[in-house]
Design a protein around this motif. Sequence first.
Motif, PDB file in Angstrom:
ATOM      1  N   GLY A 171      -3.820   7.124   5.701  1.00  0.00           N
ATOM      2  CA  GLY A 171      -4.654   6.177   4.992  1.00  0.00           C
ATOM      3  C   GLY A 171      -4.326   4.750   5.372  1.00  0.00           C
ATOM      4  N   VAL A 197      -5.633   4.028   8.881  1.00  0.00           N
ATOM      5  CA  VAL A 197      -7.082   3.888   8.965  1.00  0.00           C
ATOM      6  C   VAL A 197      -7.547   2.634   8.249  1.00  0.00           C
ATOM      7  N   ARG A 198      -6.967   2.387   7.058  1.00  0.00           N
ATOM      8  CA  ARG A 198      -7.504   1.307   6.253  1.00  0.00           C
ATOM      9  C   ARG A 198      -6.918  -0.056   6.631  1.00  0.00           C
ATOM     10  N   HIS A 199      -5.640  -0.099   6.981  1.00  0.00           N
ATOM     11  CA  HIS A 199      -5.016  -1.401   7.181  1.00  0.00           C
ATOM     12  C   HIS A 199      -4.693  -1.738   8.624  1.00  0.00           C
ATOM     13  N   LEU A 201      -0.301   5.183  -0.864  1.00  0.00           N
ATOM     14  CA  LEU A 201      -1.311   5.489   0.161  1.00  0.00           C
ATOM     15  C   LEU A 201      -0.624   6.248   1.289  1.00  0.00           C
ATOM     16  N   ALA A 207       0.830  -1.205   0.000  1.00  0.00           N
ATOM     17  CA  ALA A 207       0.000   0.000   0.000  1.00  0.00           C
ATOM     18  C   ALA A 207       0.865   1.256   0.000  1.00  0.00           C
TER      19      ALA A 207
END
Lengths: 313, 702
Positions: B213, B216-218, B209, B204
């Motif tokens: 990000g 938050v996402r991973h 990213l 990512a």
Amino acid sequence: MALFVAKRLLMALATVLVVAVLAFLLVHAMPGSPGAVSLGAGASQDAIDQLNQQLGWNDPLFSQFFRWLGDAVQGNLGVSLIDGRSVSADLADRLPVTASLAAGATVLSAIIGIALGVTAAVRGGLLDQIIGGFVGLLVALPAFWVGIILVYLLAVQSSVFPATGYVPFEVSPQDWALSLALPVITLAVGGAAFIARQTRASMLEALQQEHIRTLRATATPTWKILYIHALRYASLPIVAGIALQFIGLFGGSVIAEQLFAMPGLGQAVQTSVSTHDAPAVQGVVVIATVVVVAVNLVLELATKFLDPKLRAS
Amino acid sequence: MIPSVAPAPADADQTASTTSAAAPRRRAGKAAPTKASRYRLFASPGAVAGLLWLAALVVASLTAPLWLPFKTEDQDFTAVLSGPTAAHLLGTDELGRDILSRIFAAAAGTLGTSLITVIVGVGLGTLLAMAAAGAERTEAVISRITEVMMSLPGTVIILAVIGAVGTNIPLIMAILGILMSAGIYRVVLGQAKSLQSQLYVDAAKVDGLSPVGISVRHVLPGLANTIVVQAALIFAVGMLIQAGLAFIGFGPPLPQPSWGGMIQGASQHVYDAPWMMVPTGAVLALTVLSANAIGNALGKAPNAAAPHLPSAAARRHRAQAVAAIAAAPAPKDADAQEAPGNGTLSVRNLSVGVDNGVGLVTGVSFDVAPGTVLGLVGESGCGKTMTALSLLGLLPSGVSVSGGQILWNGRNLAAATDKDMEGIRGRDIALISQEPMRALDPMFTVGYQLTAAIRRLRGMGKAEARSEARNLLEKVGIVDAQRILKTYPHQISGGMAQRVAIALALSGQPRLLVADEPTTALDVTVQAEILSLLRALVKDTGMSVVMVTHDLGVVADICDQVAVMYAGQVVENGKTAAILDNPRHPYTLALLAADPHANDADNMPERLATIQGQVPQPKDWPTGCRFAARCQFAGSACKDPVPLLASGTGEGLVRCVKADQLAVEGMDWLATDVPAARLLPISSQHTTAAHQHTTVIEKDLA
């Protein structure tokens, strides 16, 4: 190792300094000027202003702080606004009370907690579940509530121990021990439960290590595997847990001292906060921090010493 | 009073019920994390009761004005300090106020303000951990600060804050949250860091990213369970502290009721109305207990590893199983009756299984004559290690011998008690394991571990054992033995540690050495040294070796006999040379075809063979040939159980109905077609899916 100790010492000093600044600012944010607090409700504004001037209340903050710090380094923490006593002298009288309380509770929690935790991990099965349930219950019981129950059972119903009060060691070692018993037990209930959990988890982790299998493969007796090798491996997190517990118990003494009417640091914080006695609050915060940070430092060094990897480097 | 919350989920449960989570179950236990945590929550009766209690408390306290029999300030001077009566179900206090009404009126405030601590503490702790996990320098700074925060007398500081801001409970609980965030940070950091170091996070990053990000996402989703656990535990701590503060007079302003304040009031009447402290204390304790139960149920480690020394309860359990085997009548078949000669290990029809009934090893037989080396070969998950460990009675918790015999010097070790095995281990049969670093106790010096073993196993005095330890180290090829004796395991290299581990295994002058992949964790050059050391030891001492390996090179190098294992069975055995030159079982053919070292440089095939699929889970073993599903030659005859039959090459045996046919036709295991997707630059979706099923075996065999 020497470098490590030096670093830690420096950190400890910095911690105390930060707390001192914090305490100073908090005390300044307290409602009421020292003059007003000292002279009480009936005093005239003129008298209050005059006393404030005399105490240096109107000087710039940082010069007040450094004046306080300069005095504090020489062991002078100022004078109580309420009774005019030297804060240092007062705290010097109180420190032994809290220290005996916290140290006693820490030692008692460590003994009971390690015994319970090791038993649960080593014996397993039903006994483990019973201890687990018991420990879970102890963790949830508020210390002050436990204290009242103890007072009711051991002091009111059967007067084994005095319900309240503190007898200094110099007066009578036996009465000193008796007067400490209930507060120490009160504090140790939660502490022991915490250490029992920590010990159980650490012991189980130790027993999962592959070197335990090597020990068994070389016919090491079970007791030796458990109490020499596994416990040794588990000792690092257990000691770290005890260090954390001491901090908690030192703070917890506020409650025990209130409940058992003991003239310790906790009682001093409680009264000085209630009466807005600025120098007393500041003094006690700093002294409590010094004690806790110092004990923590010693226990941390002990942990490092227990670990061959860190000892060697 | 501020309980230390750092290593909070210490209640991770690994009791008897979960210890049986042996190898197969552990692998099977990987479900989606959210599903698993919800399952854990509802699987624990305590947690369910806790949830119900908390929900009931919230509902009851929010609807309190509708149903409470009294207002909190109603004073009934006819019933001062009363116990439970019909009018006052939980009694009254010193002013005749109804305790039940006051408890529930105070509940909403207590729960609500404790939630503030949770939100501030867990929120801040998680944010700090995510920030620290992403950047090393940030981590150093934050960790220092949190260390300082954790070494502060929190209670005293909170009281000083109260001095400055008064008893503004929400604000105080928020500041308490800040103080407690340090402990939460420590708990969350480790996990956030391991999530942050995942390969997909690297990918990512390469994709551009942003750090936020990625967090938050991973990272955040992976932390969810830990966060909930911490929230529950902090909620409990928050309530206790709040009550404690109210108890010493820093509660919400009077006449507003609070639990701590009510207990304080009760403490004044211990002498004349002891009942008063019961209801409030019980409600407070129950509520704290509920939050803890929820936290502990969610925080329970689902896949706890089994201990290498089972608990006393588990040992009793195993002793019963062993007694059952000992009591079972000896099998009547011919080869079980012949008693092996002295120094020969004879395993007959050995079965090993998980305690819940799943078999891991079924009907394994082999002999090891003195001075010879037997190789147990096969992929991971074929039961090689379980077979090897059963020889020493060192199977992990929850796994035990379920049938068959291990004959050694006229005794059946499969039916021996742990006490008996203690006399065998080290003295007769010794173990060296895969990872030498982990096999040695990190807390003790090499010298201590060696001399302790020598004294115990050989009955030597201290000084004598010390010099014997040096001899042993020299014997295993360590030049500066005197120095190595004084070192700790972490101070020596892996190869050196394996030499020490071998010396340790030799300390009781065993006649059989069980070596569980002794070279797998080592560098190639060190591997060769260790193998030649073992070969020399076999020659010098005349001991025999059971060598577990998945490296056919090791087999060729050192083994006299080979037993190829697949899915808990021996599928082919015999002399090493015969098996390597003239393999009869398709699995052996496949292993050899997949081994890059087994082929000469000049006739190296263009593509190495692979074996499609993977070793089936023990619970999925078919009744027929267990290899059939992956076999290039499988036919309808393979659906029936296959016996071990003479293979025709020496005294070898093979478990394949088609073995003779394959030998006559001279068929080879072929490199399977490479999926079209790998040849084309652009892959279509269904072919990649098919490709994922191809287990590349070379990696395992290299």
